[in-house]
Design a protein around this motif. Structure first.
Motif, PDB file in Angstrom:
ATOM      1  N   LEU A 177       0.828  -1.201   0.000  1.00 48.80           N
ATOM      2  CA  LEU A 177       0.000   0.000   0.000  1.00 48.80           C
ATOM      3  C   LEU A 177       0.863   1.253   0.000  1.00 48.80           C
ATOM      4  CD1 LEU A 177      -2.843   1.115   0.025  1.00 48.80           C
ATOM      5  CD2 LEU A 177      -2.855   0.922   2.517  1.00 48.80           C
ATOM      6  N   VAL A 178       1.954   1.243   0.757  1.00 46.49           N
ATOM      7  CA  VAL A 178       2.888   2.377   0.751  1.00 46.49           C
ATOM      8  C   VAL A 178       3.454   2.582  -0.652  1.00 46.49           C
ATOM      9  CG1 VAL A 178       5.094   3.224   1.619  1.00 46.49           C
ATOM     10  CG2 VAL A 178       3.465   2.167   3.186  1.00 46.49           C
ATOM     11  N   ALA A 179       3.851   1.480  -1.289  1.00 45.03           N
ATOM     12  CA  ALA A 179       4.395   1.584  -2.641  1.00 45.03           C
ATOM     13  C   ALA A 179       3.363   2.156  -3.607  1.00 45.03           C
ATOM     14  CB  ALA A 179       4.871   0.212  -3.115  1.00 45.03           C
ATOM     15  N   ALA A 180       2.114   1.715  -3.485  1.00 45.99           N
ATOM     16  CA  ALA A 180       1.068   2.204  -4.392  1.00 45.99           C
ATOM     17  C   ALA A 180       0.768   3.678  -4.181  1.00 45.99           C
ATOM     18  CB  ALA A 180      -0.202   1.380  -4.207  1.00 45.99           C
ATOM     19  N   LEU A 181       0.971   4.184  -2.950  1.00 43.50           N
ATOM     20  CA  LEU A 181       0.669   5.595  -2.652  1.00 43.50           C
ATOM     21  C   LEU A 181       1.846   6.524  -2.913  1.00 43.50           C
ATOM     22  CD1 LEU A 181      -1.343   5.229   0.689  1.00 43.50           C
ATOM     23  CD2 LEU A 181      -2.242   5.843  -1.556  1.00 43.50           C
ATOM     24  N   THR A 182       3.019   5.975  -3.190  1.00 43.29           N
ATOM     25  CA  THR A 182       4.204   6.841  -3.319  1.00 43.29           C
ATOM     26  C   THR A 182       4.922   6.696  -4.648  1.00 43.29           C
ATOM     27  OG1 THR A 182       5.533   5.147  -2.176  1.00 43.29           O
ATOM     28  CG2 THR A 182       4.620   6.935  -0.837  1.00 43.29           C
ATOM     29  N   ASP A 183       4.612   5.669  -5.457  1.00 36.68           N
ATOM     30  CA  ASP A 183       5.336   5.535  -6.716  1.00 36.68           C
ATOM     31  C   ASP A 183       4.762   6.488  -7.762  1.00 36.68           C
ATOM     32  OD1 ASP A 183       3.023   4.405  -7.725  1.00 36.68           O
ATOM     33  OD2 ASP A 183       3.713   2.341  -7.444  1.00 36.68           O
ATOM     34  N   GLU A 184       5.346   6.454  -8.945  1.00 34.79           N
ATOM     35  CA  GLU A 184       4.931   7.360 -10.025  1.00 34.79           C
ATOM     36  C   GLU A 184       3.979   6.694 -11.008  1.00 34.79           C
ATOM     37  OE1 GLU A 184       5.751  10.507 -10.049  1.00 34.79           O
ATOM     38  OE2 GLU A 184       6.960  10.251  -8.242  1.00 34.79           O
ATOM     39  N   LEU A 185       3.538   5.466 -10.728  1.00 33.65           N
ATOM     40  CA  LEU A 185       2.720   4.714 -11.669  1.00 33.65           C
ATOM     41  C   LEU A 185       1.238   4.942 -11.398  1.00 33.65           C
ATOM     42  CD1 LEU A 185       4.676   1.337 -11.551  1.00 33.65           C
ATOM     43  CD2 LEU A 185       4.924   3.199 -13.210  1.00 33.65           C
ATOM     44  N   PRO A 186       0.412   4.874 -12.443  1.00 35.47           N
ATOM     45  CA  PRO A 186      -1.049   4.920 -12.214  1.00 35.47           C
ATOM     46  C   PRO A 186      -1.535   3.577 -11.668  1.00 35.47           C
ATOM     47  CG  PRO A 186      -0.576   4.652 -14.545  1.00 35.47           C
ATOM     48  CD  PRO A 186       0.755   4.845 -13.875  1.00 35.47           C
ATOM     49  N   HIS A 187      -2.569   3.617 -10.844  1.00 36.20           N
ATOM     50  CA  HIS A 187      -3.142   2.407 -10.263  1.00 36.20           C
ATOM     51  C   HIS A 187      -4.657   2.466 -10.458  1.00 36.20           C
ATOM     52  CE1 HIS A 187       0.624   1.280  -8.134  1.00 36.20           C
ATOM     53  NE2 HIS A 187       0.803   2.589  -8.092  1.00 36.20           N
TER      54      HIS A 187
ATOM     55  N   ASP B 267      -8.220   0.263  -9.766  1.00 40.06           N
ATOM     56  CA  ASP B 267      -8.983  -0.843  -9.176  1.00 40.06           C
ATOM     57  C   ASP B 267      -8.080  -1.933  -8.614  1.00 40.06           C
ATOM     58  OD1 ASP B 267     -11.360   0.407  -9.738  1.00 40.06           O
ATOM     59  OD2 ASP B 267     -11.633  -0.595 -11.657  1.00 40.06           O
ATOM     60  N   GLU B 268      -7.061  -1.519  -7.861  1.00 37.69           N
ATOM     61  CA  GLU B 268      -6.175  -2.485  -7.220  1.00 37.69           C
ATOM     62  C   GLU B 268      -6.732  -2.886  -5.861  1.00 37.69           C
ATOM     63  OE1 GLU B 268      -1.725  -1.373  -8.952  1.00 37.69           O
ATOM     64  OE2 GLU B 268      -2.182  -1.163  -6.816  1.00 37.69           O
ATOM     65  N   LEU B 269      -6.617  -4.174  -5.552  1.00 39.95           N
ATOM     66  CA  LEU B 269      -7.024  -4.660  -4.242  1.00 39.95           C
ATOM     67  C   LEU B 269      -5.837  -4.636  -3.302  1.00 39.95           C
ATOM     68  CD1 LEU B 269      -9.279  -7.746  -5.064  1.00 39.95           C
ATOM     69  CD2 LEU B 269      -9.987  -5.484  -4.313  1.00 39.95           C
ATOM     70  N   HIS B 270      -6.057  -4.066  -2.105  1.00 40.54           N
ATOM     71  CA  HIS B 270      -5.011  -4.016  -1.077  1.00 40.54           C
ATOM     72  C   HIS B 270      -5.610  -4.485   0.238  1.00 40.54           C
ATOM     73  CE1 HIS B 270      -1.672  -1.929  -3.171  1.00 40.54           C
ATOM     74  NE2 HIS B 270      -2.654  -1.476  -3.934  1.00 40.54           N
ATOM     75  N   VAL B 271      -4.827  -5.258   0.962  1.00 44.78           N
ATOM     76  CA  VAL B 271      -5.276  -5.806   2.237  1.00 44.78           C
ATOM     77  C   VAL B 271      -4.555  -5.097   3.368  1.00 44.78           C
ATOM     78  CG1 VAL B 271      -5.433  -7.865   3.679  1.00 44.78           C
ATOM     79  CG2 VAL B 271      -5.771  -8.042   1.217  1.00 44.78           C
ATOM     80  N   THR B 272      -5.307  -4.506   4.292  1.00 43.97           N
ATOM     81  CA  THR B 272      -4.736  -3.936   5.505  1.00 43.97           C
ATOM     82  C   THR B 272      -4.957  -4.921   6.646  1.00 43.97           C
ATOM     83  OG1 THR B 272      -6.755  -2.797   6.216  1.00 43.97           O
ATOM     84  CG2 THR B 272      -5.355  -1.654   4.622  1.00 43.97           C
TER      85      THR B 272
ATOM     86  N   ALA C  27      -7.220  -4.941   8.744  1.00 44.01           N
ATOM     87  CA  ALA C  27      -8.629  -5.200   9.041  1.00 44.01           C
ATOM     88  C   ALA C  27      -9.546  -5.109   7.831  1.00 44.01           C
ATOM     89  CB  ALA C  27      -9.127  -4.221  10.103  1.00 44.01           C
ATOM     90  N   ARG C  28      -9.019  -4.697   6.662  1.00 43.07           N
ATOM     91  CA  ARG C  28      -9.921  -4.440   5.541  1.00 43.07           C
ATOM     92  C   ARG C  28      -9.302  -4.841   4.225  1.00 43.07           C
ATOM     93  NH1 ARG C  28     -10.586  -0.160   9.049  1.00 43.07           N
ATOM     94  NH2 ARG C  28     -12.733   0.160   9.765  1.00 43.07           N
ATOM     95  N   VAL C  29     -10.186  -4.995   3.252  1.00 44.87           N
ATOM     96  CA  VAL C  29      -9.794  -5.146   1.852  1.00 44.87           C
ATOM     97  C   VAL C  29     -10.219  -3.872   1.140  1.00 44.87           C
ATOM     98  CG1 VAL C  29     -10.074  -6.469  -0.251  1.00 44.87           C
ATOM     99  CG2 VAL C  29     -10.083  -7.637   1.946  1.00 44.87           C
ATOM    100  N   LEU C  30      -9.278  -3.195   0.513  1.00 41.40           N
ATOM    101  CA  LEU C  30      -9.524  -1.894  -0.085  1.00 41.40           C
ATOM    102  C   LEU C  30      -9.285  -1.942  -1.587  1.00 41.40           C
ATOM    103  CD1 LEU C  30      -7.641   0.366   2.506  1.00 41.40           C
ATOM    104  CD2 LEU C  30     -10.054  -0.265   2.498  1.00 41.40           C
ATOM    105  N   VAL C  31     -10.088  -1.176  -2.311  1.00 43.34           N
ATOM    106  CA  VAL C  31      -9.898  -0.981  -3.750  1.00 43.34           C
ATOM    107  C   VAL C  31      -9.284   0.404  -3.934  1.00 43.34           C
ATOM    108  CG1 VAL C  31     -10.977  -0.877  -6.009  1.00 43.34           C
ATOM    109  CG2 VAL C  31     -11.844  -2.447  -4.275  1.00 43.34           C
ATOM    110  N   LEU C  32      -8.121   0.463  -4.578  1.00 44.34           N
ATOM    111  CA  LEU C  32      -7.377   1.720  -4.702  1.00 44.34           C
ATOM    112  C   LEU C  32      -7.315   2.153  -6.154  1.00 44.34           C
ATOM    113  CD1 LEU C  32      -4.183   2.860  -2.957  1.00 44.34           C
ATOM    114  CD2 LEU C  32      -4.135   2.696  -5.436  1.00 44.34           C
ATOM    115  N   ASN C  33      -7.600   3.431  -6.394  1.00 39.95           N
ATOM    116  CA  ASN C  33      -7.363   4.094  -7.668  1.00 39.95           C
ATOM    117  C   ASN C  33      -6.486   5.304  -7.406  1.00 39.95           C
ATOM    118  OD1 ASN C  33      -9.215   2.942 -10.010  1.00 39.95           O
ATOM    119  ND2 ASN C  33     -10.350   2.807  -8.091  1.00 39.95           N
TER     120      ASN C  33
END
Length: 545
Positions: free
Chosen positions: A278-288, A290-295, A297-303
């Motif tokens: 999740l850190v990588a998805a929020l800090t890299d330069e790539l577009p994301h 409908d990615e699924l990420h697991v924390t 306590a939750r399953v999140l869909v990230l754009n």
């Protein structure tokens, strides 16, 4: 996510046209303040100059008066037969040379011996002399024959006796004239200060105009109010990071979904305790998308995408949707769909068996028909009895029977270990279904995908028991096992040994298992190869979540 609307359109959308911008209002207010400050400064400088002029005039008059009073010829003349004849020329010379307006030498009775206007000689001095007759000094502003003046009166002594008085004064109009001669300098200084202040104000206004994009106060206020209202109202999590990976904004939903600390804003995303993917998805330069990420306590869909303004990259905007319940329901739906397919296949197979039994009876082989039917019933009943006897939770019982039917359909031997036991209310039913369902699905996929050296049987087994304060369940298979060093990665979102499915859910099952076990306060271990055995331990009677 990309704010590119020009300020003029944004201003028309949010505020009435024609109003002053914040920069213009700031410039006008600063100019007004500068004018007031410069005006007050000039008035203060003029008052100070006048006060200094008055003090200088009094000091000069006192010095001249004391000098005259101490002159021996004056002491001698005031005691002579005709003081005026001797002192008038002297007093006028001193007046001219000292730049004062009058030098009056008088008797103790205030009768003038000298005066700039000879007609006033012999008259009585207009002013106070009491303090001088007592040996002191009189300093006052008084209106005499020459008009208002700042004057002093000092005694003339002959030894210890006071034999006369001397008064020296400078007219108030003369003091004011000297002050007025300083006005051009004061005005030039004020104009210079005003010019510098105006230049500074213009630069400040220009900077404010650039920073506020020329918007007015009503527009900025409305923008902030709508912006704040939207952030609190949207049901999706909104996260904005700058180019350095620092969190700049997170709305209420994002704080809830990511369990962010109160001081998260302004901190690097990497320091917020989030999962590495999740850190990588929020800090890299790539577009994301409908990615699924697991924390935890939750399953999140990230754009996530770039946030730009007029071609300039400001940072990145990410939206988060909570898919925890949907993912659990999707898993249950997959299980139900698998069970339905298995039952459909079972129905088809049962029809075939029934036709076989009927045909055997018609052919007169009733003994073989009875044996064939009894054998099939015994196999099914043994499995059902073992599942029902091992599990007290009806939902889990149904799940295991469904997985058994699915395994049979796929040609996989599914076994419930003898003596297996799973008590009721160890954990919430949905969590148990998530753990067991995903582990069995993973095991079935592992053995079903095996190719190469033939095996006598593809095998999956389920075992459960109570071990002290923990309820233990194990799911084993005789598949290839996990690759060396991949145990830790197996519970990370997106990791899978299989090709990505059409629904994009590969790599989410084991991550959900790890997340659920951790939330319930349990442990998860993996052993093998050969094969793979997943062992889950959950606390009995005190589960969390």
């Amino acid at each position: 996510m990309t704010p590119t609307a020009p300020p003029s359109r944004l201003g028309r959308a949010l505020g009435a046209p024609g109003r002053w911008s914040v920069a213009a209002q700031t410039f006008a207010l600063q100019v007004l303040i500068a004018v007031l400050v410069v005006g007050a400064g000039l008035a203060g400088a003029f008052a100070q100059a006048k006060r200094a002029g008055d003090q200088e005039a009094s000091a000069r008059a006192l010095a001249v008066a004391e000098t005259v009073a101490a002159t021996p010829s004056v002491v001698e003349a005031v005691q002579g037969p005709d003081p005026s004849a001797a002192l008038q020329p002297y007093a006028e010379r001193v007046r001219v040379e000292s730049g004062t307006d009058f030098v009056v030498i008088m008797s103790r009775d205030a009768i003038r011996y000298t005066h700039p206007d000879p007609a006033q000689i012999g008259g009585t001095f207009l002013g106070h002399t009491e303090a001088a007759l007592a040996g002191g000094v009189v300093a006052e502003d008084y209106t005499g024959t020459l008009g208002p003046s700042s004057r002093v009166v000092v005694p003339v002594r002959d030894g210890s006796r006071i034999v006369a008085l001397v008064s020296v004064g400078i007219r108030t109009s003369a003091v004011g004239e000297r002050v007025r001669t300083q006005l051009p300098v004061l005005l030039l200084a004020g104009l210079a200060a005003a010019a510098l202040s105006g230049l500074g104000t213009a630069l400040v206004a220009r900077r404010i105009r650039r920073q506020t994009h020329g918007l007015g106060e009503p527009q900025l206020r409305e923008m902030y109010e709508y912006y704040d209202a939207v952030l609190h109202a949207v049901s999706e999590g909104l996260v904005i990071t700058d180019l350095d990976g620092t969190l700049r904004l997170a709305n209420d939903e994002a704080v809830r979904l990511l369990d962010l600390p109160a001081d998260a804003i302004g901190r690097p995303v990497a320091d917020l305790g989030l999962a590495e993917p999740l850190v990588a998805a929020l800090t890299d330069e790539l577009p994301h998308e409908d990615e699924l990420h697991v924390t935890s306590a939750r399953v999140l869909v990230l754009n996530r995408g770039p946030a730009t303004w007029r071609g300039r990259l400001l940072g990145h905007v990410a939206t988060l949707r909570d898919r925890t319940d949907l993912e659990a329901l999707t898993g249950e739906l997959d299980s139900a769909r698998g069970l339905t397919d298995a039952l459909r296949s079972q129905a088809h197979e049962s029809a075939n068996r029934l036709h076989t039994i009927v045909s055997l009876i018609e052919l007169g082989h009733t003994d073989r028909a009875l044996a064939f039917a009894t054998e099939e019933l015994q196999v099914s009943q043994v499995l059902t009895d073992r599942v029902v006897g091992a599990v007290d939770e009806p939902v889990l019982t149904a799940l295991l029977l469904g997985k058994a039917a699915e395994a049979h359909e796929r040609g996989i031997a599914f076994e419930i270990e003898p003596g297996a036991h799973w008590p009721r209310d160890v954990a919430p039913t949905r969590d148990v279904v998530t753990i067991v369902g995903n582990l069995i699905d993973n095991a079935l996929d592992a053995v079903a995908g095996e190719t190469g050296t033939p095996r006598p049987e593809r095998h999956v087994s389920f075992d459960s028991r109570v071990d002290g304060a923990y309820a233990v369940l194990e799911v084993s298979d005789n598949g290839p096992g996990l690759p060396p060093g991949a145990v830790k990665d197996a519970f990370r979102r997106g990791w899978s040994t299989k090709e990505q499915g059409s629904a994009g859910r590969r790599g989410i099952g084991l991550a959900l298992v790890g997340q659920t076990v951790d939330r319930l306060g349990g442990t998860l271990e993996v052993s093998g190869p050969p094969g793979a055995t997943f062992t889950v331990r959950l606390p009995v009677g005190g589960h969390r979540g």
